[in-house]
Design an enzyme around this catalytic site. Structure first.
Site, short mmCIF file in Angstrom:
data_model
loop_
_atom_site.label_atom_id
_atom_site.label_comp_id
_atom_site.label_asym_id
_atom_site.label_seq_id
_atom_site.Cartn_x
_atom_site.Cartn_y
_atom_site.Cartn_z
N ASP A 174 58.44 61.80 20.03
CA ASP A 174 57.90 60.61 19.39
C ASP A 174 56.60 60.99 18.71
O ASP A 174 56.28 62.17 18.57
CB ASP A 174 57.74 59.46 20.38
CG ASP A 174 56.68 59.72 21.44
OD1 ASP A 174 55.97 60.75 21.37
OD2 ASP A 174 56.54 58.88 22.36
N ARG A 196 54.76 47.24 24.54
CA ARG A 196 53.59 48.00 24.09
C ARG A 196 53.32 47.69 22.62
O ARG A 196 54.08 48.11 21.74
CB ARG A 196 53.80 49.51 24.28
CG ARG A 196 52.61 50.32 23.76
CD ARG A 196 52.58 51.75 24.27
NE ARG A 196 53.65 52.58 23.74
CZ ARG A 196 53.72 53.91 23.91
NH1 ARG A 196 52.76 54.54 24.59
NH2 ARG A 196 54.72 54.61 23.42
#
Length: 569
Positions: free
Chosen positions: A470, A183
């Site tokens: 996160d 990603r």
């Protein structure tokens, strides 16, 4: 001595002997020189990144301007919705390219940053896919980014190892490993250590370009007929951004001399505007798509961000905004229907729980929550799901294996979810229900400050209170605090009748900082950047105008420029 670069980034000035990277014309690398990084930052690789930047910079600038225009519309009272201009795409009978055999089975995917030990453990975890993350799980310091590229190159070549000196243990890859997806960062994030024609490079083009350039050949050898490399694409708001990615993929395939459609990507539907563009996004990427993913934490963040000027759309405590909320269930169901109609995977959301090693009863209770969530996903029609920790993978796999029809690798053909075709704009925008409490305000503040402190010191994925946090979950904390402050929310529960004001928030911040110091210990608190993180987080929560992204605003704090790359000692 520190200087300031032309874009406001901190620049350390040194009087050592400098050795720089060999770069093509128009490129200036301002990150520290390192021999390992130089294996990645070759002249040809940088030239490829520079060509991508020059070819697509105008398209990127236009897309970012379109985001600003959409934001102005929403702030003026408009609501996102389906575009009548692209109705023909939504109603058309087209499908995406067939799913490559190598990634037909994606029942459980694990995600994490591109750290060396993490990569090995994730690839060995028993998951079907490992998504190596340059985005929300990574603090984008120069060292993290470049070490990550070195680590992935070694992983693709099968040579990666890690010697844990503290445990006197060497970690290596097993014979059977998860399939590797990568990603890159979103379109909006710059890479301020690499300047191209006098401007910071686009972060995602650096991440994608360096990885693809160095690994496409080896990747294809190891994956056989499975096509690839494979990617996850984050933070899109419109199909024009998917069209840019499709053009980048075609440009890369042409450069590499490989057939069109070799690169495959899953798009995270993690912004509210994008849920109304799912068909259009798949259509633009139809030769390169392997599905969509419910990026549910960022999606909650995006709901607040999109409706920041709508006082009638206030979120309850973040722990109450789950997949049973009508707007969240509608989002998941429509994603499944859209993906299966177009012949690709519909991936579920993240299980953020982590093992509770010192409390077996609490650990079992957390695992039971994970099982229930995954059972909901597989019965709804999802083809796979995400886990944040290797310890969750057996439980997730068991649920999906036991509930897939005939132990099939996916449910694309068997779960069409035609009922979801009737999900409309009202369903997708329904106001979430629940209470707003002092405990919710405190948790937001505590998590936001601790995550920001970790991010500033180079860690982008942090275990806090038995959950893996996160940037996406930290963003929920930030924007919810901002929303409650802006509209002077009256709290429920123990805070009944108390309004969220600047004075109240100031007291909460002071008390939560004291709690953080007690929890982490005075020495760790002193060494960490908790005070700086508190300033940044508090400033963003109390700003008159909501910052688009926490990490974009804080990025200047981790950018360090080294003239000509820096010295070798």
């Amino acid at each position: 001595m520190m200087g300031i670069g032309s874009y406001g980034y901190n620049v350390p000035i040194s009087h050592k002997m400098f050795v720089g990277y060999d770069v093509p014309e128009g490129v200036d690398i301002r990150g520290r020189y390192d021999e390992d990084y130089a294996r990645i930052l070759t002249k040809d690789a940088i030239q490829f990144v520079a060509e991508l930047q020059r070819e697509f910079r105008n398209h990127i600038n236009y897309a970012m301007e379109c985001r600003k225009e959409a934001k102005m519309k929403y702030n003026s009272g408009a609501l996102p919705g389906f575009d009548p201009v692209t109705r023909y795409i939504r109603e058309g009978e087209w499908t995406c390219a067939p799913v490559p055999p190598a990634v037909a089975d994606r029942k459980v995917e694990i995600t994490g940053p591109v750290e060396r030990k993490m990569i090995i453990n994730a690839l060995n975890s028993g998951a079907k896919v490992f998504m190596a993350d340059f985005e929300d799980a990574l603090s984008p310091s120069w060292e993290n980014l470049m070490s990550g590229q070195v680590n992935l190159k070694d992983a693709v070549n099968g040579t990666i190892s890690f010697h844990d000196k503290a445990r006197n243990r060497v970690y290596k890859l097993n014979d059977q490993t998860a399939k590797l997806f990568v990603r890159p960062r979103g379109w909006h994030l710059p890479e301020a250590h690499i300047f191209i024609d006098g401007e910071p490079a686009t972060g995602c083009l650096v991440d994608f370009g360096l990885y693809f350039f160095h690994n496409f050949a080896a990747f294809r050898r190891t994956q056989g007929q499975g096509y690839g490399p494979f990617f996850y694409l984050p933070k899109m708001e419109h199909s024009r951004e998917a069209k840019m990615w499709n053009s980048v993929f075609e440009r890369a395939e042409k450069m590499a001399g490989i057939e069109r459609g070799s690169i495959r990507a899953t798009v995270l539907i993690e912004t509210l505007p994008a849920v109304f563009q799912m068909d259009e996004i798949l259509y633009e990427l139809r030769d390169h798509s392997v599905g969509l993913n419910c990026g549910r934490w960022d999606y909650i963040f995006s709901y607040v961000k999109t409706f920041q000027a709508h006082p009638d759309r206030l979120l309850p405590d973040r722990v109450l905004v789950g997949m049973t909320q009508h707007f969240m269930k509608s989002y998941s169901d429509r994603l499944i229907w859209t993906c299966h109609r177009r012949g690709v995977h519909a991936m579920g959301g993240m299980a953020a729980q982590i093992p509770i090693r010192d409390d077996p009863a609490a650990n079992e209770a957390a695992l039971e929550l994970v099982r229930k969530d995954k059972l909901r996903e597989v019965k709804a029609g999802h083809d796979g799901t995400w886990a944040a920790h290797p310890g969750l993978i057996p439980a997730c796999l068991e649920v999906f294996n036991n509930n897939m029809q005939g132990n099939a690798p996916h449910q694309i053909q068997s779960m069409k979810r035609e009922d979801a075709a009737f999900i409309n704009e009202e369903d997708l925008l329904q106001i979430p229900r629940g209470v707003r409490t002092m405990d919710g305000l405190r948790l937001n503040t505590r998590v936001g400050i601790q995550y920001s402190a970790a991010w500033l010191t180079g860690t982008g994925s942090v275990p806090l209170y038995n959950l893996m946090e996160d940037a996406a979950t930290a963003e929920i904390s930030r924007v919810q605090n901002w929303q409650w402050l802006k509209y002077g929310v009256e709290l429920d529960g123990d805070g009944l009748g108390v309004k969220v004001t600047l004075d109240l928030f100031g007291r909460v911040v002071e008390e939560e900082m004291a709690r953080i110091e007690r929890e982490v210990g005075k020495e760790k608190f002193k060494k960490g950047m908790y005070k700086e993180a508190c300033k940044i987080f508090t400033r963003q929560c109390t700003a008159p105008t909501l910052d688009d992204f926490l990490t974009l605003n804080a990025y200047n704090n981790i950018v360090i420029h080294h003239p000509k790359g820096s010295s070798r000692l």
